[in-house]
Design a protein around this motif. Structure first.
Motif, mmCIF file in Angstrom:
data_model
loop_
_atom_site.group_PDB
_atom_site.id
_atom_site.type_symbol
_atom_site.label_atom_id
_atom_site.label_comp_id
_atom_site.label_asym_id
_atom_site.label_seq_id
_atom_site.Cartn_x
_atom_site.Cartn_y
_atom_site.Cartn_z
ATOM 1 N N ILE A 87 -8.817 2.679 8.441
ATOM 2 C CA ILE A 87 -7.621 3.519 8.374
ATOM 3 C C ILE A 87 -7.651 4.576 9.478
ATOM 4 N N ALA B 120 0.842 -1.196 0.000
ATOM 5 C CA ALA B 120 0.000 0.000 0.000
ATOM 6 C C ALA B 120 0.878 1.247 0.000
ATOM 7 N N CYS C 76 -6.571 -4.150 -0.610
ATOM 8 C CA CYS C 76 -7.641 -5.073 -0.233
ATOM 9 C C CYS C 76 -8.180 -5.819 -1.446
ATOM 10 N N TRP D 151 -5.101 1.636 -0.013
ATOM 11 C CA TRP D 151 -5.609 0.516 0.774
ATOM 12 C C TRP D 151 -6.732 -0.220 0.046
ATOM 13 N N ASN E 84 -3.065 -4.139 8.049
ATOM 14 C CA ASN E 84 -2.883 -5.417 7.354
ATOM 15 C C ASN E 84 -3.402 -6.576 8.202
#
Length: 261
Positions: free
Chosen positions: A237, A8, A219, A215, A248
């Motif tokens: 987040i 990320a 994902c 992110w 994670n």
């Protein structure tokens, strides 16, 4: 080999590393700094798996193997003893009884350690180390292929290894070892403003990742067939303050729970 997941928002670091590895960048030292959980080790893992073919990659972890002898033996063993004949000749010269340098990592490290420190006075130890590192650098400089040498968890290195790396190793990479790239990662790192090698250094400080899109992409790769709503990702987040390791772990745990149902 398990699938490597996207990182990320570490694209700039990866891009510059790949340029360094093939010699398309104007410096050869990369320092990666960050507190625990910022993704330093994951980034080095990505470097290793995406390192261009034809480039030799030597990973070294200062945790548990933190001596000068350990570092030298790791490089020699990984790149091949046949490439370091000058260095090995010096090792055998300093080891009583002409003990052979072993293929075994621990035995090799012990042999080099004996060559440097075997019951001799400090001045002799200094002389031996100087001769060994000179031979080591000469052999390394003679290699035709490009080489990447990484050191992880630098904060756990011994004082002697840190001093040697900062005063000898990085100087050699900057001034002599034109086909060598070195990456040092840790919660603490060498001073990136060192006047000897500052022009050969890229310094990255890894911070929390609050980029929602990054992110989302992470994902998407993690879940492959499923999609996490952007609103959910943003909540995670914000709740975990962009901490990469914790975010994670959250998503991995969520996937494991979902797949087990």
């Amino acid at each position: 080999m398990p699938k490597l997941r996207n990182l990320a928002n570490r694209t700039k670091e990866l891009e510059i590393f790949l340029k360094m590895a093939v010699g398309n960048y104007d410096c050869r030292i990369m320092l990666i700094e960050g507190v625990s959980g910022m993704g330093k080790t994951s980034l080095l893992s990505r470097f290793k798996h995406q390192c261009p073919s034809g480039v030799k990659y030597v990973p070294f972890d200062c945790k548990g193997v933190d001596s000068i002898a350990a570092f030298l033996s790791e490089v020699v063993t990984e790149l091949g003893q046949e490439q370091f004949q000058t260095f090995l000749s010096k090792v055998k010269l300093f080891v009583q009884g002409g003990v052979d340098f072993s293929e075994n990592d621990i035995a090799a490290e012990n042999t080099i350690s004996i060559a440097i420190n075997s019951h001799v006075d400090p001045k002799t130890q200094e002389y031996r180390l100087e001769e060994l590192q000179k031979a080591f650098f000469n052999d390394l400089a003679a290699l035709e292929h490009r080489t990447v040498i990484t050191l992880d968890t630098y904060q756990l290195a011994s004082d002697s290894l840190r001093e040697w790396l900062e005063s000898k190793w990085l100087r050699a990479v900057a001034r002599r070892l034109r086909n060598v790239v070195t990456v040092i990662a840790g919660q603490s790192i060498p001073d990136p403003n060192n006047s000897v090698w500052v022009d050969e250094c890229e310094h990255f400080s890894l911070n929390p990742i609050n980029d929602v899109k990054a992110w989302c992409d992470f994902c998407s790769d993690l879940l492959e067939l499923s999609k996490v709503p952007e609103e959910t990702i943003k909540l995670v987040i914000d709740g975990l303050h962009g901490h990469p390791a914790q975010i994670n772990q959250f998503f991995v745990a969520a996937i494991e729970k979902k797949t087990s149902q």
